[in-house]
Design an enzyme around this catalytic site. Structure first.
Site, mmCIF file in Angstrom:
data_model
loop_
_atom_site.group_PDB
_atom_site.id
_atom_site.type_symbol
_atom_site.label_atom_id
_atom_site.label_comp_id
_atom_site.label_asym_id
_atom_site.label_seq_id
_atom_site.Cartn_x
_atom_site.Cartn_y
_atom_site.Cartn_z
ATOM 1 N N SER A 63 -9.740 1.267 2.950
ATOM 2 C CA SER A 63 -8.904 2.093 2.109
ATOM 3 C C SER A 63 -7.861 1.319 1.305
ATOM 4 O O SER A 63 -7.364 1.828 0.303
ATOM 5 C CB SER A 63 -8.181 3.141 2.966
ATOM 6 O OG SER A 63 -7.324 2.513 3.903
ATOM 7 N N LYS A 88 0.847 -1.194 0.000
ATOM 8 C CA LYS A 88 0.000 0.000 0.000
ATOM 9 C C LYS A 88 0.886 1.249 0.000
ATOM 10 O O LYS A 88 1.958 1.256 0.621
ATOM 11 C CB LYS A 88 -0.874 -0.058 1.257
ATOM 12 C CG LYS A 88 -1.954 0.994 1.365
ATOM 13 C CD LYS A 88 -2.834 0.710 2.590
ATOM 14 C CE LYS A 88 -3.924 1.730 2.786
ATOM 15 N NZ LYS A 88 -4.795 1.424 3.952
ATOM 16 N N SER A 117 -9.778 -1.320 6.995
ATOM 17 C CA SER A 117 -9.218 -1.118 5.661
ATOM 18 C C SER A 117 -8.492 -2.306 5.038
ATOM 19 O O SER A 117 -8.156 -2.249 3.852
ATOM 20 C CB SER A 117 -8.274 0.081 5.662
ATOM 21 O OG SER A 117 -9.039 1.248 5.557
#
Ligand code: GLN
Length: 480
Positions: free
Chosen positions: A148, A73, A172
């Protein structure tokens, strides 16, 4: 079968027996990315050149993941590689060091194919709050991948890489894992070092893996769940054994449903999955029971957002145009410079959370809001402790509904926040949560969640192994 379709465990077997080379895996994954990325947009930055140089230099040949491609990420720092947290405010910032979780993977020989798209500063649950455009769900590209960590989940689901890393502050990892049909683990707070993770809510943030099998999650955890002196909240004493075994059982274990959640509505495929998994667990000899979490069900959402926004406003103070990334050179005063940098650099969701966090912690209101929320958080942790005195695990949904279409996400922010009810209590109490695949409903994957007491991560994954035997693992969607 193409090499990109293999899971991590099988790739490692083939690599170790010299049946295939890491170069061949790299080429297969790169080809897959080339042919799908226009449709999926899982990356903010592609780093195949870096991966190639890692392979050519044979960076860590003795590592257990030597030559296996991965994605992380874009809120995890990568030395010399642009790291944006999906925000314009970080500009072209290249961190001077690697985040520990990535450093451990790199030392194990993993090679980096890209930095994954996400909601800006990890605030959101659709991956649509990115300053660099939305990611699409590989199972149905008209739908959101969740957030996310949507890019990390989509990259594994689409077959770009066998595993990836995300972060989970209030869901997330688990929510995009469920929307994209992969497995995702939010580890116990302190299990994985947060050093080099761009902070959102520091007391809630935790890094964890995505993969297409539970065994692959176990493999990744065995590498990243290691003590790190750079993170003072990282565990010290305990050792955790993530070794995969087929010889595991949940016979006699108590698996609880949450009494108060029974009254809440769920989309039909999710309700059906709950029944299916209950039956599987019972057939495996587990006892289905009930626990009561009244404070969690009523106050967790308000408590989480009060704390997350308060911590975010403090954490995001550092982006002022002086220290990192984007800046302006022609401002007539310091104030004007801050104003211009922050007005341009932050997206609207981030701005509204900074403002809310500022109000919640403002001296005249701090007792009433921020301090009150910390007290509610203690009650929530106590409530879970009591529940885990009565049951070994809790089974619950990840989300109340199936992934929405891109662009059809409700404008009502409160509804978006409330949709996190099933994930964020886990972060408030620092617990581990496993988001697991249960099957498909009209080509859309359906995920559920198993929660355990602190440090039960290895046991949770063992329970996942048993469930996976019945449900099978997800398939990589045909995107061409
Ligand atoms: N959706 C939640 C939020 O926006 C959780 C996000 C996360 O886990 N990073 O805060």
């Amino acid at each position: 079968m193409e090499l990109y379709e293999y899971n991590l465990h099988d790739l490692l077997e083939k690599l170790n027996s010299k049946e295939i080379s890491s170069k061949e895996i790299f080429e297969s994954c790169k080809k897959r990315i080339d042919s799908c990325e226009d449709k999926i947009h899982a990356f903010i930055t592609r780093t195949e050149d870096f991966a190639k140089s890692q392979l050519e230099e044979n960076e860590n040949p003795a590592g257990i993941f030597a030559g296996v491609p991965t994605v992380i990420k874009d809120n995890l720092c990568t030395k010399g590689i642009k790291t944006t947290a999906a925000s314009k405010i970080l500009g072209e910032w290249k961190p001077p060091y690697d985040a520990t979780a990535w450093k451990y993977l790199r030392e194990a020989g993993a090679v980096l194919m890209g930095k994954a798209n996400m909601d800006e500063f990890a605030m959101g649950n659709t991956c649509g709050n990115s300053a660099f455009g939305a990611t699409h769900n590989p199972n149905d590209i008209s739908r959101v991948p969740g957030g996310s960590s949507g890019g990390s989940a989509a990259a594994v689901s689409a077959g770009y890489v066998p595993f990836s890393l995300g972060s989970d502050t209030g869901g997330s990892i688990r929510q995009p894992a469920s929307y994209c049909g992969v497995y995702g683990l939010k580890p116990t707070y302190g299990m994985v070092s947060r050093y080099g993770l761009i902070s959102y809510g520091s007391s809630l943030d935790q890094i964890g893996p995505f993969a297409r099998t539970v065994e692959d999650l176990q493999l990744v955890m065995s590498v990243i769940a290691k003590y790190d002196p750079m993170d003072s909240s990282c565990f010290r004493e305990k050792t955790h054994d993530f070794t995969h075994s087929e010889n595991v059982s949940i016979k006699g274990k108590k698996i609880a449903l949450v009494k108060e959640f029974q009254d809440f509505t769920l989309d039909a495929p999710i309700a059906e999955a709950m029944n299916k998994i209950k039956k599987i667990l019972e057939d495996e000899g587990a006892v289905i029971t009930e626990v009561s979490l009244p404070v969690v069900s009523r106050y967790a959402v308000a408590c989480y957002y009060a704390l997350a926004m308060s911590e975010a406003h403090t954490n995001l103070e550092r982006y002022d145009g002086v220290r990192y990334g984007y800046t302006v050179n022609d401002a007539s005063s310091l104030k004007e410079m801050f104003e211009r940098v922050r007005s341009y650099g932050f997206g609207s969701e981030v701005k509204s959370r900074i403002i809310a966090g500022t109000c919640l912690t403002e001296p005249s209101r701090c007792e009433e809001y921020y301090v009150a929320a910390t007290k509610v958080r203690t009650l929530i942790a106590q409530e879970f402790s009591r529940a885990f005195g009565e049951a070994d695990f809790i089974l619950q949904p990840v989300t109340p509904s199936m992934p929405p279409k891109i662009g059809e996400v409700d404008d009502d922010e409160m509804k978006g926040y409330e949709a996190d009810l099933y994930t964020l209590p886990v972060n408030l109490a620092g617990l581990p949560g496993l988001s697991f695949f249960t099957g498909y409903s009209e080509n859309l994957p359906v995920g559920l969640q198993l929660i355990g007491p602190r440090w039960s991560d290895a046991d949770l994954l063992n329970a996942g192994v048993i469930i996976e035997r019945h449900t099978g693992s997800p398939k990589i969607p045909d995107l061409n």
